[in-house]
Write an enzyme that holds these catalytic residues in place. Structure first.
Site, PDB file in Angstrom:
ATOM      1  N   GLY A   1       0.846  -1.193   0.000  1.00 60.05           N
ATOM      2  CA  GLY A   1       0.000   0.000   0.000  1.00 60.05           C
ATOM      3  C   GLY A   1       0.873   1.232   0.000  1.00 60.05           C
ATOM      4  N   VAL A   2       0.394   2.281  -0.643  1.00 56.07           N
ATOM      5  CA  VAL A   2       1.156   3.525  -0.711  1.00 56.07           C
ATOM      6  C   VAL A   2       0.217   4.679  -0.423  1.00 56.07           C
ATOM      7  CG1 VAL A   2       2.680   4.955  -2.112  1.00 56.07           C
ATOM      8  CG2 VAL A   2       2.546   2.509  -2.551  1.00 56.07           C
TER       9      VAL A   2
ATOM     10  N   PHE B   1       1.580   9.415   3.384  1.00 57.08           N
ATOM     11  CA  PHE B   1       2.406   9.246   4.573  1.00 57.08           C
ATOM     12  C   PHE B   1       3.631   8.404   4.299  1.00 57.08           C
ATOM     13  CE2 PHE B   1      -0.541   5.887   4.054  1.00 57.08           C
ATOM     14  CZ  PHE B   1       0.223   4.753   4.270  1.00 57.08           C
ATOM     15  N   GLY B   2       3.615   7.600   3.225  1.00 53.93           N
ATOM     16  CA  GLY B   2       4.704   6.666   2.966  1.00 53.93           C
ATOM     17  C   GLY B   2       4.144   5.347   2.460  1.00 53.93           C
ATOM     18  N   LYS B   3       4.856   4.258   2.783  1.00 55.99           N
ATOM     19  CA  LYS B   3       4.456   2.964   2.229  1.00 55.99           C
ATOM     20  C   LYS B   3       4.128   1.954   3.311  1.00 55.99           C
ATOM     21  CE  LYS B   3       7.110   3.539  -1.980  1.00 55.99           C
ATOM     22  NZ  LYS B   3       8.409   3.346  -2.641  1.00 55.99           N
ATOM     23  N   VAL B   4       3.313   0.991   2.940  1.00 55.43           N
ATOM     24  CA  VAL B   4       3.021  -0.124   3.838  1.00 55.43           C
ATOM     25  C   VAL B   4       3.620  -1.387   3.230  1.00 55.43           C
ATOM     26  CG1 VAL B   4       1.229  -1.502   4.937  1.00 55.43           C
ATOM     27  CG2 VAL B   4       0.884   0.953   4.642  1.00 55.43           C
TER      28      VAL B   4
ATOM     29  N   ASP C   1     -15.184   6.798   8.980  1.00 57.27           N
ATOM     30  CA  ASP C   1     -14.863   6.413   7.612  1.00 57.27           C
ATOM     31  C   ASP C   1     -15.009   4.907   7.461  1.00 57.27           C
ATOM     32  OD1 ASP C   1     -14.284   6.752   5.007  1.00 57.27           O
ATOM     33  OD2 ASP C   1     -12.131   7.019   5.266  1.00 57.27           O
TER      34      ASP C   1
END
Ligand SMILES: *[C@@H]1O[C@H](CO)[C@@H](O)[C@H](O)[C@H]1NC(C)=O
Ligand SMILES: *[C@@H]1O[C@H](CO)[C@@H](O)[C@H](O)[C@H]1NC(C)=O
Ligand SMILES: *[C@@H]1O[C@H](CO)[C@@H](O)[C@H](O)[C@H]1NC(C)=O
Ligand SMILES: *[C@@H]1O[C@H](CO)[C@@H](O)[C@H](O)[C@H]1NC(C)=O
Ligand SMILES: *[C@@H]1O[C@H](CO)[C@@H](O)[C@H](O)[C@H]1NC(C)=O
Ligand SMILES: *[C@@H]1O[C@H](CO)[C@@H](O)[C@H](O)[C@H]1NC(C)=O
Ligand SMILES: *[C@@H]1O[C@H](CO)[C@@H](O)[C@H](O)[C@H]1NC(C)=O
Ligand SMILES: *[C@@H]1O[C@H](CO)[C@@H](O)[C@H](O)[C@H]1NC(C)=O
Length: 679
Positions: free
Chosen positions: A533-534, A537-540, A651
């Protein structure tokens, strides 16, 4: 990136400080027992709980036949380890005798934490609690069944006991006789004198000429809301040690009205007939009203619904204080209890004659036993016929008390979880247990460790004090599958974003500190091939820790705007939330300017992937769909009512509902954004 700051901006409703001149009740008797513990200790609110040793003045010789035990597991939804982590376990009928002032009413609070104690399974505790005055407070009671059905991490049962002329209040614990051996237990016991706040009879709803005498009755608190305001802990009450909760989760329907707070400087004028401690200033300086649109208000009822036990009479106490208006007939409204008119044309200024003067009204209502859930309905509607200046209604506080029946009973059957839920959880529970027992061993050592040398590494380490080893079983290392990281926002509506000192004090979190080396090793030095995931905030990454435990690793982009404070807030918040149906935060890494969060890995990805056959995910059976819906609902319910503060997710969508290897739904609760997925 304005979205991020929005997402991280936890709405803060600052608790209005109690005005300096407010009177606080001082109880003559005040006993707080840390049951099963040999040491005194402070709880998260700074209240002192006394040791309850064998052969103490309250138990006498009876103490010798009972067991002092420690809970086998720590649940992070606990507001404090004291008094919940220790218990006194009774194998036979046992009584505590408290010497009390015979002139006073008394609060009796029973605190329970569901866990196994000394190896006794939580299901094996079933018991009754009664008093020497002939009251049955609990009968065939199971903390385990009750907390499960209500999705709560712990229970506080609060009773108001009328004067005890003998001067000795005896509280007896009796294990329920059953085919299998059962035990009784108690974690915390509080007896304290209270002022006469139940003197006047309550008007019976629907029978204006009938009243119910409550002066001689025992009352059990069912609900207590600071309407339109936040949580008020026992230490901030007006000396009565009550907890006041946010009413938001109980407001029915989409029409939630609007809240207003007059602020800490507003002067609340308690009239002489209302003792200053009926409710603290903070309850009266905040309100919920219907809104500013007269046409809209005419067409809806501002409604609260609450589950109660059938076959009992209840007293509903409405607290009012007009904060803005001065004259009669500016705001007049009807009050309905269970769809019957309790009072028409209520006008707060008419009742109090002045702005800023509090008042309250009690109504009594009987809940018959009817098919379906027993729900109490409370509704307000503008008195249109009076043609007031504003078509509006207002409320500051709401309390619901259950009255003893004619036999002196207050006990109701244990609540039942829905059958489907019970079936769904049957399969998974054994797995849970074996996993938990592994955690325990580590936990015990760490609690001991932190108590000693807590001067740990940096602020963050001080926040997350309990190391959490999540050593999962082998089945995790199965086929490679991808979780699209729909980690999303959570709004904590009623706690300050930086209450770190408080959290550190109550050992609430279960959060582990990882080294950067561990993170690098677990992600093949942040290999692009492991990115799942991107976002801004950055990447997972999908990663591995402790050799074989699969995790999701969220690494903040160095150029990301997520600051240290937000990072800490996120850890502090998320580490407090632990529930079967929430994605868990396992730990974090803060080293070399890296900010990394480590979460449970969700083998089966998002619900969305299954619904739309994305990424080769097979369609779900109806059974799985239903289980996932129920699971997600339970996760949300926990956020609304099970945690110490009310948390509104805001959400909820299929990308935020993840599915683990056992097809258990988990709501994602991370406070970090991801790009909006295509809908
Ligand atoms: C409780 O009172 C203290 C001091 O009056 C205040 O600092 C704190 O914010 C209050 N807490 C809540 C949750 O209202
Ligand atoms: C508590 O009260 C009961 C009944 O009055 C009595 O039998 C018992 O001995 C008392 N226990 C203690 C420790 O005083
Ligand atoms: C207590 O409850 C259990 C299960 O709910 C039931 O099987 C048992 O008969 C009850 N015992 C008594 C004494 O009421
Ligand atoms: C009683 O214990 C036995 C064996 O421990 C267990 O199989 C059975 O389900 C238990 N019965 C009840 C009613 O809890
Ligand atoms: C309520 O009372 C009725 C009649 O006494 C009884 O049949 C019913 O089981 C009771 N309901 C509950 C929930 O106790
Ligand atoms: C009150 O009315 C609502 C519908 O407006 C209904 O669903 C509810 O069951 C009623 N409650 C009672 C206690 O009659
Ligand atoms: C408000 O509640 C009362 C009592 O249940 C009901 O009679 C009335 O129709 C409701 N009004 C609206 C606008 O829903
Ligand atoms: C509650 O108990 C008291 C004293 O035991 C009794 O006088 C009263 O009638 C009971 N209340 C109700 C509602 O029956």
């Amino acid at each position: 990136m304005p979205r991020r700051s929005l997402l991280l901006a936890f709405l803060v409703v600052a608790g209005a400080a109690i005005t300096a001149n407010a009177k606080v009740y001082a109880p003559v008797d005040s006993i707080l027992l840390n049951c099963g513990s040999t040491a005194d200790g402070l709880d998260g609110d700074g209240r002192k709980w006394q040791a309850d040793t064998n052969n103490n003045e309250w138990l006498g010789d009876a103490g010798k036949s009972s067991i002092m035990a420690a809970a086998d597991e720590l649940d992070s939804s606990l507001p404090s380890t004291i008094p919940y982590m220790t218990a006194r376990v009774f194998t036979v009928e046992t009584a505590y005798n408290f010497t009390v002032n015979p002139k006073d009413r008394h609060w009796l609070r029973l605190l329970f934490y569901p866990s196994s104690y000394n190896g006794i399974a939580p299901e094996d505790f079933r018991f009754s609690v009664s008093t020497s005055t002939g009251l049955t407070l609990l009968r065939n009671f199971s903390v385990w069944v009750t907390t499960k059905a209500l999705t709560q991490g712990y229970l506080v049962r609060e009773f108001s006991i009328p004067r005890t002329p003998t001067g000795v209040l005896t509280v007896t614990f009796t294990p329920t006789p059953m085919t299998n051996v059962t035990y009784a237990y108690i974690n915390g016991l509080e007896v304290s004198s209270m002022p006469d706040i139940f003197d006047d009879p309550a008007t019976m709803v629907g029978f204006a000429d009938q009243t119910v005498d409550i002066a001689g009755a025992t009352l059990q608190t069912m609900y207590r809301f600071n309407v339109g305001g936040g949580f008020i802990p026992p230490s901030n009450d007006s000396g009565l040690s009550r907890s006041w909760f946010d009413d938001t989760p109980y407001v029915f329907g989409v029409m939630q009205g609007v809240t207003y707070n007059a602020g800490a400087r507003f002067h609340v004028k308690y009239p002489s007939e209302i003792a200053e401690y009926v409710a603290p200033v903070e309850v009266y300086t905040g309100t919920r009203s219907m809104g500013s649109d007269a046409r809209v208000n005419q067409n809806y009822n501002l409604t609260w619904t609450m589950e109660v036990d059938a076959n009992f009479t209840y007293v509903v106490r409405f607290h009012f204080c007009e904060l803005l208006l001065n004259r009669p007939n500016q705001r007049a409204f009807d009050i309905y209890v269970n769809n019957k008119t309790a009072q028409s044309d209520a006008d707060v200024i008419e009742m109090t004659s002045e702005r800023g003067v509090p008042t309250y009204k009690d109504f009594a209502v009987h809940m018959p036993d009817e098919p379906g859930d027993e729900i109490m309905w409370i509704a307000l509607h503008p008195s249109v016929a009076l043609r007031p200046q504003f078509y509006d209604a207002i409320l500051s506080g709401l309390e619901v008390f259950k009255l003893n029946d004619t036999a002196g009973n207050l006990a109701a059957p244990n609540p039942l979880p829905s059958k489907m839920l019970a079936d769904a959880e049957l399969g998974a529970s054994d797995k849970d247990r074996s996993r938990k027992s592994k955690e325990q061993a580590n936990m015990a050592t760490v609690i001991g460790g932190t108590a000693g040398g807590a001067a740990a590494v940096g602020i963050v380490a001080a926040i997350c004090v309990v190391v959490y080893h999540n050593k999962k079983t082998k089945e995790l290392s199965g086929s490679e599958s991808h979780t699209s990281a729909g980690w999303l926002p959570l709004y904590n509506s009623h706690t300050s974003g930086k209450s770190s000192g408080h959290l550190a004090a109550n050992l609430g979190g279960m959060c582990r500190h990882f080294s950067l080396a561990e993170m690098k090793a677990g992600t093949k030095n942040f290999s692009e091939s492991l990115v799942i995931g991107v976002g801004g905030f950055g990447k997972v990454y999908s990663g591995v820790v402790d050799g074989d435990t699969k995790v999701a690793i969220k690494r903040s982009n160095p150029s990301s705007e997520q600051g240290v404070l937000e990072f800490q807030t996120e850890i502090e918040m998320l580490s407090k939330l632990r529930h079967r149906h929430l994605v868990s935060l396992i730990g974090f890494c803060e080293e070399d300017n890296e900010m990394i969060l480590v979460y449970d890995y969700m083998e089966h990805g998002t619900l969305r992937e299954h619904l739309y056959n994305k990424g080769g995910k097979p369609p779900l059976s109806w059974r799985h769909r239903l289980d996932i819906c129920i699971g997600a609902a339970r996760g949300l319910h926990y956020l609304h009512t099970g945690a110490k503060y009310t948390i509104i997710h805001r959400d909820v969508k299929t990308t935020n509902i993840l599915v683990d290897e056992n097809w258990v739904a988990k709501v994602s609760t991370s406070a970090s954004p991801s790009p909006a997925p295509p809908r």
